[in-house]
Design a protein around this motif. Structure first.
Motif, PDB file in Angstrom:
ATOM      1  N   ILE A 241       0.837  -1.203   0.000  1.00  8.97           N
ATOM      2  CA  ILE A 241       0.000   0.000   0.000  1.00  8.97           C
ATOM      3  C   ILE A 241       0.868   1.249   0.000  1.00  8.97           C
TER       4      ILE A 241
ATOM      5  N   LEU B  58      -1.578  -2.498  -6.137  1.00  7.12           N
ATOM      6  CA  LEU B  58      -2.877  -2.351  -5.489  1.00  7.12           C
ATOM      7  C   LEU B  58      -3.660  -3.660  -5.547  1.00  7.12           C
TER       8      LEU B  58
ATOM      9  N   LEU C 119      -6.081   5.156   0.646  1.00  2.50           N
ATOM     10  CA  LEU C 119      -5.023   4.158   0.813  1.00  2.50           C
ATOM     11  C   LEU C 119      -4.371   4.268   2.186  1.00  2.50           C
TER      12      LEU C 119
ATOM     13  N   LEU D 158      -9.477  -0.628  -0.290  1.00  2.00           N
ATOM     14  CA  LEU D 158      -8.635  -0.950  -1.443  1.00  2.00           C
ATOM     15  C   LEU D 158      -9.474  -1.058  -2.718  1.00  2.00           C
TER      16      LEU D 158
ATOM     17  N   ASP E  11      -4.704  -8.360   1.941  1.00  2.00           N
ATOM     18  CA  ASP E  11      -5.423  -7.658   3.006  1.00  2.00           C
ATOM     19  C   ASP E  11      -5.865  -8.648   4.093  1.00  2.00           C
TER      20      ASP E  11
END
Length: 384
Positions: free
Chosen positions: A48, A116, A186, A135, A123
């Motif tokens: 990130i 990303l 973010l 995200l 995550d």
């Protein structure tokens, strides 16, 4: 039942409970550390922060592309992961010219899209209170951003610099808005990863509690085994009980097999500290890119929006051409990121030893029962 037989029963029962407690605390301590080390939180944080840095660089490069030519051709992929394409800037001789800033914009947008997508896969903070789709939201906003930049390029090519400048300003504000921008979204997603990591076993009271309980159970088990050996030697006038001696050895091996949790925990703490340094350095780089990009954007918009009422009061209010803004520094976190990866690999190195904990505990328990049972049989029928 004789006093000796009753004592042996009690010793066997207490030793069984002690070994069971040692197994529970050993497993709790070992798995608590290594489950956190096996998670992808550190990777998600680094990814990130890399996305934020790439997008800030891309936004600054997009502005510099418009400054570099009166007819920029900025590509605008429809999704964050789409490949970047464009025809380049036409040169007077008919060839296609790609400006360095335009190439940088393309590369950074592509890098941001890939990182990303990887961050969304890594995550781990779905259960952290707050918005859990940061995200995915950032991916959608990035598609809008690239579309705005593309529209700005189209209007510049048509000679409508005012509309093109407005689109470019809107894209930059979408990127850098303090409360609803892409970078802020973010940043929120990254903070949720930190929140999840701080709530895990090695960073909470559970680590200290498990350590104290494990140490007490280990010392108690060893003391009971030694005490049982002394009792049997005095009561039966025989050498050391070989099965209990083997059980003591297995308990020591169990302690040795559990102790790597402390080394893994130290590696995990060090990786977290270095990750925070990398994230802070990248955050400073994002701020530097923002300041420099704002100055370059003001230079670009001043000719078309400098006249009052041309681009509206909101744009005009932010037109401040400053000549003392230094260019953003070159990122230098590669070596520290490699060290983070090494620490995380070291933190998971001993995770495969977890099978030894139940195996050694069961073997020690069986040997304790097998070592005391023959002495119990000797006092089955006679009081003493």
């Amino acid at each position: 039942m004789s006093t000796t037989r009753r004592t042996l029963w009690r010793l066997r029962a207490v030793l069984t409970v002690a070994v069971a407690a040692l197994f529970v605390t050993s497993f709790w301590l070992f798995q608590g550390v290594h489950q956190t080390a096996d998670s992808r939180a550190i990777s998600a944080i680094l990814e990130i922060s890399s996305v934020r840095q790439a997008l800030a660089t891309a936004d600054r490069a997009a502005v510099e592309t418009f400054l570099g030519t009166s007819e920029p051709d900025i590509p605008g992929p429809s999704t964050a992961e789409a490949g970047v394409s464009g025809s380049g800037v036409p040169s007077p001789g008919g060839a296609t010219l790609t400006l360095p800033a335009e190439q940088e914009y393309r590369e950074q947008i592509q890098t941001a899209g890939l990182n990303l997508a990887q961050a969304a896969r890594d995550d781990v903070a779905e259960d952290v209170p707050g918005r859990s789709d940061d995200l995915q939201l950032a991916q959608g906003m990035l598609a809008v951003y690239t579309t705005l930049v593309e529209q700005a390029g189209e209007h510049y090519r048509r000679g409508d610099g005012t509309v093109g400048a407005t689109y470019l300003w809107g894209a930059s504000r979408l990127m850098h808005h303090d409360r609803q921008g892409i970078l802020k979204t973010l940043d929120d997603a990254q903070e949720r990863q930190w929140t999840w990591l701080r709530a895990q076993f090695p960073s909470t009271w559970a680590m200290r509690t498990a350590t104290v309980c494990w140490g007490l159970c280990l010392l108690t088990t060893l003391a009971l085994l030694c005490g049982t050996q002394v009792f049997l030697r005095r009561r039966f006038r025989r050498d050391l009980n070989p099965r209990l001696l083997t059980a003591t050895t297995l308990v020591l091996v169990l302690a040795a097999a559990t102790s790597p949790a402390y080394f893994s925990g130290a590696d995990l703490d060090e990786a977290g500290t270095m990750t925070r340094r990398v994230a802070e350095a990248r955050k400073a780089g994002v701020e530097a890119e923002h300041d420099y990009g704002d100055e370059r954007l003001a230079r670009l918009l001043d000719p078309v929006c400098g006249t009052p009422g041309t681009c509206g009061p909101t744009v005009a209010k932010e037109l401040r051409v400053r000549h003392d803004v230094p260019p953003p520094p070159v990122p230098r976190e590669a070596a520290e990121i490699r060290e983070v990866n090494v620490r995380m690999r070291d933190a998971t190195e001993y995770a495969g030893l977890v099978f030894l904990i139940p195996l050694l505990s069961a073997a020690a328990g069986a040997l304790i029962w097998g070592g005391i049972h023959p002495r119990l049989n000797e006092y089955r029928y006679r009081p003493r």
